[in-house]
Design a protein around this motif. Structure first.
Motif, mmCIF file in Angstrom:
data_model
loop_
_atom_site.group_PDB
_atom_site.id
_atom_site.type_symbol
_atom_site.label_atom_id
_atom_site.label_comp_id
_atom_site.label_asym_id
_atom_site.label_seq_id
_atom_site.Cartn_x
_atom_site.Cartn_y
_atom_site.Cartn_z
ATOM 1 N N SER B 60 8.518 -7.896 5.275
ATOM 2 C CA SER B 60 9.356 -6.782 5.683
ATOM 3 C C SER B 60 8.581 -5.860 6.604
ATOM 4 N N MET B 61 7.258 -5.929 6.511
ATOM 5 C CA MET B 61 6.431 -5.136 7.420
ATOM 6 C C MET B 61 5.662 -6.112 8.304
ATOM 7 N N ILE B 188 6.134 4.632 -8.685
ATOM 8 C CA ILE B 188 6.982 5.572 -7.927
ATOM 9 C C ILE B 188 6.177 6.373 -6.916
ATOM 10 N N SER B 189 5.045 5.825 -6.477
ATOM 11 C CA SER B 189 4.201 6.589 -5.569
ATOM 12 C C SER B 189 3.991 5.925 -4.217
ATOM 13 N N ALA B 190 4.919 5.068 -3.846
ATOM 14 C CA ALA B 190 4.851 4.449 -2.513
ATOM 15 C C ALA B 190 3.547 3.711 -2.263
ATOM 16 N N ILE B 191 3.092 3.019 -3.295
ATOM 17 C CA ILE B 191 1.855 2.250 -3.145
ATOM 18 C C ILE B 191 2.166 0.841 -2.647
ATOM 19 N N MET B 192 3.258 0.275 -3.164
ATOM 20 C CA MET B 192 3.583 -1.119 -2.840
ATOM 21 C C MET B 192 4.678 -1.222 -1.798
ATOM 22 N N SER B 197 10.976 2.070 4.105
ATOM 23 C CA SER B 197 11.689 0.855 3.701
ATOM 24 C C SER B 197 12.726 1.105 2.606
ATOM 25 N N LEU B 198 12.807 2.342 2.100
ATOM 26 C CA LEU B 198 13.752 2.662 1.023
ATOM 27 C C LEU B 198 15.061 3.181 1.604
ATOM 28 N N LEU B 202 17.309 7.396 -1.934
ATOM 29 C CA LEU B 202 16.118 7.200 -2.754
ATOM 30 C C LEU B 202 14.904 7.910 -2.140
ATOM 31 N N GLN B 203 14.868 7.879 -0.804
ATOM 32 C CA GLN B 203 13.787 8.579 -0.097
ATOM 33 C C GLN B 203 13.729 10.046 -0.510
#
Lengths: 219, 261
Positions: B60-61, B188-192, B197-198, B202-203
């Motif tokens: 996706s990236m 929930i910390s945008a690590i993965m 991409s959200l 949700l963002q």
């Protein structure tokens, strides 16, 4: 010189306040060995902790610009999982010893404490007497203005007691001692002045003999 | 017999050095493979999630190596979390040492902060070496700002840890609540994933978590193909400064209680 200004110290229980010191004002002159007397539970150990600045009055202030040792005999500042040697190293490091001095201190304490192989074993295996030996030996290495001693002189066998007393007698030529003891002979031998503590009040005596008399009258 | 006159000079320095030796000894000395576990933790996470990603979805990236993306996120996150965790127990674990008048509670906190940062730096170097060895693309877009962001994250960790250390001393329940709060943070910390991409709804929600901003910040400066558009600098500034000031205030007020309890 140690100055107590309006010092109040109490412990709170559910219903009442137990006063150790109630608005006490005294001034203890420099260069005196101080004996502290009083019945059990009067707050002698708490007073020692406050003089050593690891406990604090609820009100008022204790002022002094002297250095104080850690209170010997009151619990101990050792980490159970580390060996005696490692604990000694730690204390030496926080007092700024390095390299040669550090080695000298370690061998001094090892020689003094006479605990043999235990020196290299974890502190949790020590008896309380062994811990006190280590703590006392360690504090002898440093020259504090005041050594704070809580009954430690009664540790060990007679020979060790005599050795400790001899060392202390030698030591107080330079440092001064603040001593809690129930042995009048020890107090007479080491101390110059006395403090009698009871029921939230403390009395200062210029002469240890008067303090002992006051103590014996009240017990 | 003058052996060693006790002086009141450089106390902070000597005490922290002494504590540092002691902390290293108890942390790594007594357990076998102590050093190994520190690295293994993060390594395992990266392998698991990189593997999952491979299985579950295609790229996706497109413009970056997802394994490196994960490594940057996890290492930063663990650095922060370890600082907070170690601060939580800093006072209670060192209580016996307050017997020595010159050892004060803040010394134990600073020692643990230094040690965590030191361990993290060495872990990062080991990961860089592994990455280089296996031929991953490790190129950093903006080196200086990546380091600065990491520095800010450390300050943020300290500020939360500092406040927490005092609160956990005052209220027994605090440490328990904190542990519960900390555990889902990993997800929930945008690590993965990146905030971009959200879905937009949700963002909005996830950006209330200050750690998300830090992860976006670090990822954004590290990778050329990512940016820091979602980062609200004012928001994380308050999250850093307010706990720090509150912590300082509470520390001044309660230091004696912490020493004598």
């Amino acid at each position: 010189m140690i100055i107590l200004k309006n010092v109040t110290k109490y412990f709170k229980t559910k219903k009442t306040y137990k006063y150790i010191l109630n608005n006490v004002n005294i001034c203890i002159p420099s260069e005196k060995n101080i004996g502290i007397l009083g019945p059990n539970g009067a707050g002698k150990s708490t007073l020692l902790r406050m003089l050593g600045q690891i406990d604090f009055p609820n009100k008022g202030k204790i002022e002094s610009n002297c250095t104080f040792s850690w209170p010997m005999g009151l619990g101990n500042g050792f980490q159970g999982s580390m060996t005696g040697r490692e604990n000694v190293k730690f204390v030496c490091r926080i007092y700024g010893l390095k390299n040669k001095q550090l080695k000298k201190a370690i061998s001094f304490v090892e020689d003094f404490a006479e605990i043999g192989d235990y020196f290299n074993m974890p502190i949790k295996l020590y008896s309380s007497g062994m811990k006190s030996r280590l703590s006392f030996g360690l504090s002898l290495f440093f020259d504090f203005d005041y050594m704070i001693i809580d009954e430690t002189l009664s540790v060990g066998d007679q020979r060790f007691q005599k050795k400790s007393k001899d060392m202390l007698r030698d030591k107080i030529k330079k440092s001064k001692a603040i001593l809690v003891s129930h042995s009048m002979d020890t107090l007479r031998e080491i101390c110059d002045v006395g403090i009698y503590i009871n029921n939230g009040d403390i009395t200062y005596f210029d002469n240890i003999e008067e303090a002992i008399q006051c103590y014996q009258k009240n017990v | 017999m003058t052996l060693m006159r006790v002086k009141n000079k450089n106390i902070d320095y000597h005490v922290i050095v002494g504590l540092l030796y002691r902390e290293i000894q108890t942390r790594f000395g007594s357990k076998q493979f102590g050093y190994f576990w520190g690295i293994f933790d993060a390594m395992l996470m990266i392998i698991i999630f990189a593997g999952l990603k491979k299985i579950v979805s295609s790229n996706s990236m497109l413009h970056l190596d997802f394994t490196v993306f994960l490594a940057v996120g996890f290492l930063s996150f663990f650095l922060w979390k370890n600082i907070v965790n170690k601060s939580l127990t800093a006072f209670s674990a060192n209580k016996a040492l307050f017997l020595y008048q010159r050892v004060r509670p803040y010394h134990t906190l600073l020692t643990r902060l230094f040690l965590e940062v030191l361990i993290s730096i060495s872990t990062i170097f080991i990961f860089l070496f592994i990455g280089w060895f296996f031929g991953f693309d490790l190129s950093i877009d903006n080196f200086l700002f990546t380091i600065l962001s990491l520095g800010w994250l450390i300050v943020f960790g300290f500020s939360i840890g500092f406040l927490s250390s005092i609160l956990s001393e005052l209220y027994e329940i605090y440490a328990k609540v904190m542990n519960i709060l900390l555990s889902p943070l990993l997800f929930i910390s945008a690590i993965m994933y990146s905030v971009e991409s959200l879905p937009p709804k949700l963002q909005e929600v996830i950006l209330y978590n200050p750690l998300v901003h830090f992860m976006e910040l670090i990822h954004g400066f590290y990778f050329k193909s990512l940016n820091t558009n979602h980062v609200d600098f004012e928001y994380i500034f308050y999250w850093t400064v307010v706990p720090l000031i509150l912590g300082l205030y509470l520390y001044r007020k309660h230091e004696e209680r912490i020493i004598s309890s």
